[in-house]
Enzyme design. Structure first.
Site, PDB file in Angstrom:
ATOM      1  N   TYR A 186     -20.080  -0.972  46.685  1.00  0.00           N
ATOM      2  CA  TYR A 186     -19.950  -2.020  47.703  1.00  0.00           C
ATOM      3  C   TYR A 186     -18.705  -1.832  48.570  1.00  0.00           C
ATOM      4  O   TYR A 186     -18.636  -2.344  49.682  1.00  0.00           O
ATOM      5  CB  TYR A 186     -19.923  -3.416  47.046  1.00  0.00           C
ATOM      6  CG  TYR A 186     -21.197  -3.764  46.283  1.00  0.00           C
ATOM      7  CD1 TYR A 186     -22.298  -2.914  46.286  1.00  0.00           C
ATOM      8  CD2 TYR A 186     -21.298  -4.944  45.568  1.00  0.00           C
ATOM      9  CE1 TYR A 186     -23.444  -3.228  45.585  1.00  0.00           C
ATOM     10  CE2 TYR A 186     -22.451  -5.267  44.866  1.00  0.00           C
ATOM     11  CZ  TYR A 186     -23.526  -4.398  44.870  1.00  0.00           C
ATOM     12  OH  TYR A 186     -24.669  -4.711  44.180  1.00  0.00           O
TER      13      TYR A 186
ATOM     14  N   LYS B 298     -24.081   5.202  33.725  1.00  0.00           N
ATOM     15  CA  LYS B 298     -25.190   6.119  33.935  1.00  0.00           C
ATOM     16  C   LYS B 298     -24.584   7.529  33.870  1.00  0.00           C
ATOM     17  O   LYS B 298     -24.669   8.326  34.816  1.00  0.00           O
ATOM     18  CB  LYS B 298     -25.849   5.814  35.293  1.00  0.00           C
ATOM     19  CG  LYS B 298     -27.136   6.559  35.575  1.00  0.00           C
ATOM     20  CD  LYS B 298     -28.327   6.098  34.751  1.00  0.00           C
ATOM     21  CE  LYS B 298     -29.529   6.967  35.049  1.00  0.00           C
ATOM     22  NZ  LYS B 298     -30.673   6.721  34.143  1.00  0.00           N
TER      23      LYS B 298
END
Ligand code: NAI
Ligand code: MG
Length: 358
Positions: A141, A191
């Protein structure tokens, strides 16, 4: 005397925040705390009156307050503005960044009365008591953004996902500290099988865990975590994860408690704390007196707990909410047969009526 900045914002923010402010004031009276409440403009109204969704006057007000209570930003009108002026990007993110609020804390605790309102089975959710700690000022973001046209007339858009060791260390340190005071289990979600930033995240978590021998650290891939949150959510104590993963996983986790309208949040790490429901401005239900104000009310409980260090006041609010739910009152998002349907304002009035100091 404590100065509290209140920014209702857009959509249902304008309905739930007056209700939450009422509870804030009643609680302060009950515990003889002196609050100075000041309103600030953000998003649509700020843009209309001051030409920017986060005017300097609002930022200064927040910086000079011990806590900020925020509704939500985002509206169809503001969506017509260019991306760099949209309130999510031009107001919310800079506000978090300017206040140094790198740690977003979202507790999910089951109210037994709401078990029938959840789409999940009782056996799955009855023992859930977890906290998601979301990194709030880094990652996708905030990363560099670009849109370029190639010679062939194609367009390429990109958002950079970058984390420094410092950013990872401070959020993990925060999470380990929270886990130490709870059931001493920390699940770090990443991840790392495909993302470099996640690999640094995982290595840093391993390194830091040496300083917290009493906390059991486990790693989980985000896709698996999404599945585990609905399959066996009671396994979690504290979850820590990067900004976007946390954004997505917490909306999902809110379903455990029946509705996004139940999930409060505290953004911490700076001198001023920011307290807001985890949901957005919900334009689909705005202006109808049907939004659930409990996420905003529970956010005021977090405000008392974390910015004013007043545990008794926080518990009084949480107990009042529990009593109203036990008495069978529900906003439409939580309505099930045999309960009493109430609107936003009435729900606020009920919580106020059930609020006691002892
Ligand atoms: P949303 O969280 O506003 O709504 C998602 C769904 O949950 C909608 O069906 C809504 O009706 C329902 N819902 C949300 N809060 C509720 C409540 N208190 N009571 C009952 N039902 C509730 O997310 P959505 O629709 O994706 O976004 C709407 C706008 O909000 C967008 O402009 C978005 O950018 C903005 N947004 C702002 C946030 C913030 O200010 N922190 C966070 C998330 C979204
Ligand atoms: Mg979100």
């Amino acid at each position: 005397m404590y100065r509290i900045a209140v920014l209702p914002g857009d959509g249902i923010g304008r309905e739930i925040i007056p209700v939450a402010v009422h509870i804030l004031k009643r609680t302060a009276d009950l515990f003889r705390l002196n609050l100075q409440i000041e309103y600030g403009l953000i998003s649509e109204e700020a843009y209309a009156r001051e030409g920017h969704p986060l005017p300097p006057s609002t930022l200064t007000l927040c910086q000079n307050s011990v806590a900020v209570l925020l509704g939500a930003v985002g509206s169809p009108e503001m969506d017509r503005l260019p991306p760099e002026l949209r309130p999510e990007r031009a107001a919310l993110l800079p506000l978090r960044k300017e206040l140094g609020l790198y740690a977003n804390f979202r507790p999910v605790k089951i109210f037994p009365e709401l078990i029938p309102a959840s789409p999940l089975k009782k056996e799955i959710i009855e023992n859930v008591d977890l906290v998601v700690i979301r990194e709030l000022t880094g990652g996708l973001y905030f990363g560099e953004k670009s849109r370029v046209k190639t010679a062939e007339g194609e367009e390429i858009a990109s958002d950079l996902l970058a984390y420094s060791t410092m950013e990872i260390r401070r959020i993990l340190h925060f999470a380990f500290t929270v886990a130490r005071q709870r059931r001493q289990k920390l699940t770090s979600v990443d991840k790392a099988n495909v993302l470099t930033s996640s690999q640094l995240w995982r290595e840093t978590a391993e390194e830091l865990s040496q300083d917290y021998p009493e906390v059991v650290l486990e790693h989980m891939y985000v896709d698996n975590c999404a599945m585990q949150l609905v399959k066996n959510p009671a396994q979690f104590d504290v979850i820590v994860t990067e900004n976007m993963f946390g954004d997505i996983l917490t909306d999902q986790a809110s379903v455990l408690n029946g509705s996004l309208g139940m999930l409060p949040s505290a953004s911490l790490g700076g001198e001023t704390g920011l307290f807001e429901p985890a949901h957005g401005s919900a334009p689909d239900i705005a202006g109808q007196d049907i939004a659930n104000p409990i996420a905003a009310i529970l956010s005021t409980a977090l405000l008392f707990r974390y910015s004013l260090q007043h545990e008794a006041a926080a518990q009084a609010i949480e107990a009042a909410v529990a009593r109203v739910l036990a008495a069978g009152y529900r906003t439409p998002d939580l309505y099930t047969e045999g309960t009493t349907r109430v609107g936003t304002e009435e729900m606020g009035a009920l919580v106020a009526r059930f609020l006691t100091a002892g």
